[in-house]
Design a protein around this motif. Structure first.
Motif, short mmCIF file in Angstrom:
data_model
loop_
_atom_site.label_atom_id
_atom_site.label_comp_id
_atom_site.label_asym_id
_atom_site.label_seq_id
_atom_site.Cartn_x
_atom_site.Cartn_y
_atom_site.Cartn_z
N SER A 365 0.82 -1.22 0.00
CA SER A 365 0.00 0.00 0.00
C SER A 365 0.85 1.26 0.00
O SER A 365 0.32 2.37 -0.12
N TYR A 366 2.18 1.11 0.14
CA TYR A 366 3.09 2.25 0.21
C TYR A 366 4.23 2.03 -0.78
O TYR A 366 5.30 1.51 -0.41
N PRO A 367 4.04 2.43 -2.04
CA PRO A 367 5.08 2.16 -3.06
C PRO A 367 6.45 2.66 -2.68
O PRO A 367 7.45 1.98 -2.91
N TRP A 368 6.54 3.84 -2.07
CA TRP A 368 7.84 4.39 -1.71
C TRP A 368 8.54 3.49 -0.70
O TRP A 368 9.77 3.30 -0.75
N LEU A 369 7.75 2.93 0.23
CA LEU A 369 8.34 2.06 1.25
C LEU A 369 8.78 0.74 0.64
O LEU A 369 9.84 0.20 0.98
N PHE A 370 7.99 0.24 -0.29
CA PHE A 370 8.36 -1.00 -0.96
C PHE A 370 9.63 -0.79 -1.78
O PHE A 370 10.52 -1.64 -1.81
N ASN A 371 9.72 0.36 -2.46
CA ASN A 371 10.94 0.67 -3.21
C ASN A 371 12.15 0.72 -2.27
O ASN A 371 13.24 0.24 -2.62
N PHE A 372 11.94 1.31 -1.10
CA PHE A 372 13.03 1.42 -0.13
C PHE A 372 13.50 0.03 0.32
O PHE A 372 14.70 -0.25 0.38
N VAL A 373 12.55 -0.84 0.64
CA VAL A 373 12.90 -2.19 1.08
C VAL A 373 13.64 -2.94 -0.03
O VAL A 373 14.65 -3.61 0.21
N ALA A 374 13.16 -2.81 -1.28
CA ALA A 374 13.82 -3.48 -2.39
C ALA A 374 15.24 -2.95 -2.59
O ALA A 374 16.17 -3.71 -2.87
N SER A 375 15.41 -1.63 -2.44
CA SER A 375 16.75 -1.05 -2.59
C SER A 375 17.67 -1.51 -1.47
O SER A 375 18.85 -1.82 -1.71
N ARG A 376 17.15 -1.55 -0.24
CA ARG A 376 17.96 -2.04 0.87
C ARG A 376 18.35 -3.50 0.66
O ARG A 376 19.47 -3.91 0.96
N ALA A 377 17.40 -4.29 0.15
CA ALA A 377 17.66 -5.72 -0.04
C ALA A 377 18.78 -5.95 -1.05
O ALA A 377 19.52 -6.94 -0.96
N ALA A 378 18.90 -5.04 -2.02
CA ALA A 378 19.95 -5.19 -3.02
C ALA A 378 21.34 -5.12 -2.40
O ALA A 378 22.30 -5.70 -2.93
N ASN A 379 21.46 -4.44 -1.25
CA ASN A 379 22.75 -4.30 -0.58
C ASN A 379 22.79 -4.96 0.79
O ASN A 379 23.72 -4.75 1.55
N ASN A 380 21.75 -5.73 1.10
CA ASN A 380 21.63 -6.36 2.41
C ASN A 380 21.34 -7.84 2.22
O ASN A 380 20.19 -8.23 2.03
N PRO A 381 22.36 -8.68 2.25
CA PRO A 381 22.15 -10.11 1.98
C PRO A 381 21.14 -10.76 2.92
O PRO A 381 20.37 -11.63 2.50
N THR A 382 21.12 -10.34 4.18
CA THR A 382 20.19 -10.95 5.13
C THR A 382 18.75 -10.63 4.76
O THR A 382 17.88 -11.50 4.79
N LEU A 383 18.49 -9.37 4.38
CA LEU A 383 17.14 -8.99 3.99
C LEU A 383 16.73 -9.67 2.70
O LEU A 383 15.61 -10.18 2.58
N ALA A 384 17.63 -9.70 1.72
CA ALA A 384 17.31 -10.35 0.45
C ALA A 384 17.02 -11.83 0.66
O ALA A 384 16.05 -12.38 0.10
N GLU A 385 17.82 -12.48 1.50
CA GLU A 385 17.61 -13.89 1.76
C GLU A 385 16.29 -14.12 2.48
O GLU A 385 15.56 -15.08 2.19
N THR A 386 15.93 -13.24 3.40
CA THR A 386 14.68 -13.38 4.13
C THR A 386 13.48 -13.28 3.19
O THR A 386 12.54 -14.07 3.27
#
Length: 413
Positions: A365-386
């Protein structure tokens, strides 16, 4: 008319799994399904790591037998497309080797997977499997037994305990179990099969497209054998109603006009009709049992609210249902209080993951927040793996209980 201790309604993954675990324990059961197999089921057709782990519990050789089937494709990861168009490619196993590693997930049409389980059922003498039997009415007798009848009143069976695994549209779940359709906890979906979609991953990564003007819905593209693909959309029923979304029209529009999709689908051929389905989500904790019955899988509203996964959760509930059915028979106790132990077992296994998925669902429901999470995941192996593990992992529970896990999320490690 058979009079049995245990009757299972529905021979899909949950019901078949329950029957097979009962057979492994030497307990006979009656398994009824209104269809005759093989039969199709509208679904995304992806099998998670949960499924493979549960198949191994039924019979250790089952996962290997599935992997050799020409009806399936091994899948090695997920590609997320964020609302801003950024692609996040997440393998299920870093630096995987297809020549030596076992795939963490598979994609196989439900026509073939459900029949794969049913063929296992047919081999077990403890299971009285009856196809083409449509149970129209279920009446609980004064002694607690269930009498099942056809639409014309013909008696089909009586049973001491019912394991209800007859899907998302289960009348039993609605009428007896109290699982009313709640738009905030229900997803509407469409699925079609295509041939000739361009740009599919050579490693069979499944694709999830979170398109800005379609949020909080998403579009998926899952590769299949023979150059086919399962393509569909899902959106909360509440959002479909509020936004007056025509899902069928939006699916066509996105495939024809969206920059990331139109070229890839320009020469694709749709195979058969677009088919709709409803998904009762596990974003709300509901009762899964009552006097003389247990609800399994989709009938128990156990579908993952973010990923839409239902097969793995159905199979997990089937295993626990078989366990608690056996306990009830030993104790000769079919009361609501006793059978609530089944609810506890299922939610102990799934609830933390369902809660995490509910949080991820709300991000849509919050595109900007989803974009932020996706961007963080690109540089955060733990988040991407989760995020990838929410789709095709064995078990997130232990990870979610470890403080070090959250520290890694914050520090980006």
């Amino acid at each position: 008319m058979p009079d049995v201790d245990i009757c299972i309604l529905g021979a899909g993954p949950g019901g078949a799994t329950a029957a097979l675990h009962l057979a492994n324990a030497g307990r006979p059961c009656l398994l009824l399904d209104r269809a005759r197999f093989p039969r199709d089921k509208v679904c995304g057709d992806a099998l998670s790591g949960k499924v493979l782990a549960e198949l191994r519990r039924i019979r250790p050789e089952l996962p290997a037998e599935l992997e050799t089937s020409p009806a399936q494709l091994p899948s090695w990861g997920i590609e997320f497309y964020a609302p801003n168009g950024r692609r996040l490619s997440v393998p299920f196993k870093p630096r995987f080797n297809k020549a030596t590693d076992a795939a963490a997930g598979h994609i196989i049409k439900r026509l073939h997977f459900d029949n794969f389980l049913v063929e296992e059922v047919r081999c077990r003498p403890e299971i009285d499997f009856q196809e083409g039997v449509d149970v129209a009415n279920h009446e609980q007798l004064p002694d607690g037994r269930w009498r099942l009848t056809a639409a014309d009143g013909t008696e089909i069976a009586t049973a001491r305990l019912l394991l209800v695994a007859n899907g998302a549209q289960s009348s039993f779940a609605r009428q007896v179990g109290g699982h009313a359709l709640e738009p905030a906890h229900h997803c509407a979906g469409l699925r079609a099969y295509y041939r000739g979609v361009q740009g599919l991953s050579p490693d069979n990564f499944i694709e999830l497209h979170f398109i800005k003007d379609f949020l909080p819905g998403y579009l998926w593209v899952f590769p299949l054998p023979n150059g086919e693909a399962n393509v569909g959309v899902g959106m909360l029923t509440e959002a479909v109603s509020q936004k007056k979304v025509n899902l069928r029209q939006r699916l066509d529009d996105m495939l024809q006009a969206h920059p990331a999709l139109k070229v890839r689908f320009a020469g694709a051929e749709r195979l058969g009709p677009v088919r709709g389905f409803g998904l009762p989500l596990g974003s709300k904790r509901r009762a899964l049992s009552g006097r003389g019955y247990l609800l399994l899988g989709d009938a128990g509203s156990l579908i993952d609210p973010f990923t839409g996964e239902g097969i793995g959760h159905a199979i997990i509930s089937g295993r626990h249902a078989a366990d608690w059915a056996g306990r009830a028979l030993v104790a000769q106790d079919f009361s609501p209080a006793f059978l609530r132990g089944y609810d506890g077992a299922v939610y102990n296994r799934l609830w933390q993951e369902l809660r995490l998925s509910r949080v991820m669902q709300r991000l849509l429901s919050y595109p900007w927040l989803f974009n932020f999470v996706a961007s963080r995941a690109a540089n955060n192996p733990t988040l991407a793996e989760t995020i990838s593990n929410m789709f095709l992992d064995l078990d997130l529970r232990e990870r979610l209980r470890q403080p070090s896990f959250y520290l890694k999320l914050l520090l980006g490690r």
